[in-house]
Design a protein around this motif. Structure first.
Motif, PDB file in Angstrom:
ATOM      1  N   ASN A  45       0.863  -1.181   0.000  1.00  0.00           N
ATOM      2  CA  ASN A  45       0.000   0.000   0.000  1.00  0.00           C
ATOM      3  C   ASN A  45       0.898   1.229   0.000  1.00  0.00           C
ATOM      4  OD1 ASN A  45      -1.745   2.117   0.600  1.00  0.00           O
ATOM      5  ND2 ASN A  45      -2.982   0.888   1.987  1.00  0.00           N
ATOM      6  N   ALA A  46       0.697   2.112  -0.976  1.00  0.00           N
ATOM      7  CA  ALA A  46       1.549   3.294  -1.086  1.00  0.00           C
ATOM      8  C   ALA A  46       1.575   4.115   0.206  1.00  0.00           C
ATOM      9  CB  ALA A  46       1.075   4.168  -2.256  1.00  0.00           C
ATOM     10  N   LEU A  47       0.543   3.984   1.016  1.00  0.00           N
ATOM     11  CA  LEU A  47       0.490   4.743   2.270  1.00  0.00           C
ATOM     12  C   LEU A  47       1.465   4.219   3.314  1.00  0.00           C
ATOM     13  CD1 LEU A  47      -3.271   5.376   3.035  1.00  0.00           C
ATOM     14  CD2 LEU A  47      -1.468   7.095   2.920  1.00  0.00           C
ATOM     15  N   THR A  48       1.760   2.945   3.244  1.00  0.00           N
ATOM     16  CA  THR A  48       2.524   2.328   4.342  1.00  0.00           C
ATOM     17  C   THR A  48       3.787   1.606   3.877  1.00  0.00           C
ATOM     18  OG1 THR A  48       1.090   0.392   4.118  1.00  0.00           O
ATOM     19  CG2 THR A  48       0.512   1.990   5.821  1.00  0.00           C
ATOM     20  N   TRP A  49       3.948   1.448   2.577  1.00  0.00           N
ATOM     21  CA  TRP A  49       5.065   0.666   2.037  1.00  0.00           C
ATOM     22  C   TRP A  49       6.394   1.344   2.356  1.00  0.00           C
ATOM     23  CZ3 TRP A  49       8.177   1.557  -2.611  1.00  0.00           C
ATOM     24  CH2 TRP A  49       8.929   0.431  -3.003  1.00  0.00           C
ATOM     25  N   MET A  50       7.358   0.548   2.811  1.00  0.00           N
ATOM     26  CA  MET A  50       8.689   1.081   3.087  1.00  0.00           C
ATOM     27  C   MET A  50       9.595   0.731   1.912  1.00  0.00           C
ATOM     28  SD  MET A  50       8.391   2.629   5.907  1.00  0.00           S
ATOM     29  CE  MET A  50      10.093   2.952   6.321  1.00  0.00           C
ATOM     30  N   ALA A  51      10.009   1.728   1.177  1.00  0.00           N
ATOM     31  CA  ALA A  51      10.830   1.493  -0.007  1.00  0.00           C
ATOM     32  C   ALA A  51      12.209   0.981   0.391  1.00  0.00           C
ATOM     33  CB  ALA A  51      10.966   2.800  -0.796  1.00  0.00           C
ATOM     34  N   PRO A  52      12.752   0.020  -0.386  1.00  0.00           N
ATOM     35  CA  PRO A  52      14.079  -0.518  -0.051  1.00  0.00           C
ATOM     36  C   PRO A  52      15.205   0.445  -0.410  1.00  0.00           C
ATOM     37  CG  PRO A  52      13.219  -1.572  -2.033  1.00  0.00           C
ATOM     38  CD  PRO A  52      12.135  -0.672  -1.515  1.00  0.00           C
TER      39      PRO A  52
END
Ligand code: SAM
Length: 143
Positions: A45-52
């Protein structure tokens, strides 16, 4: 991802695209169509995703979240631990109440400074325009 690469190439800009979708089946379909990028197509979810990794440029769309989470989405795309650089946010404006605040005013009201914006007429719906605005993330110091 494909169109962004193509559009940038037309302007002689080379990019390395990454993808995110909340629907696992769509991410799987994208991975099967684009095996060369399968390792960089994520589910979340773009709201909660943690990008690597940190991104230079994060295109997103306020329609991907409920209206009351729009500010959170912009903050997420703009946050230092997620991305840096320019973060454009797209929204179609067609049937918006013309007497209400425009998208730029709404985003400014959330405390962001808008670096630029552009309108493009909708190709089919004559009364609609695509409105794109972008926000430059603040420069960050390395830890
Ligand atoms: C209009 S499609 C865009 C498809 C493709 N990425 C493109 O740009 O052509 C929007 C996509 O965003 C996904 N999506 C919607 N809300 C999302 C969210 N909160 N986080 C991640 N993906 C989301 C949908 O599942 C859908 O596949």
């Amino acid at each position: 991802m494909e169109t962004m690469v193509r559009w940038c190439a037309a302007k002689r800009i080379r990019i390395e695209p990454y993808g995110l979708d909340i629907v696992p089946e769509l991410a799987a379909l994208a991975r099967s169509r684009l095996p060369q990028w399968s390792e960089r197509i994520f589910v979340g979810n773009a709201l909660t995703w943690m990008a690597p990794i940190r991104f230079d440029f994060v295109p997103t769309n306020l329609e991907y979240v409920p209206p009351h989470r729009g500010r959170d989405l912009v903050e997420t795309a703009d946050a230092g631990h997620r991305c840096r650089g320019r973060a454009p946010h797209r929204r179609r404006h067609g049937n918006a109440d013309p007497s209400g605040p425009g998208l730029d005013d709404i985003v400014r009201g959330w405390g962001f400074s808008i670096a630029g914006a552009v309108d493009r007429p909708h190709r089919i719906r004559v009364n609609e325009v695509h409105h794109v605005l972008w926000i430059d993330a603040p420069a960050r110091t390395m830890a």
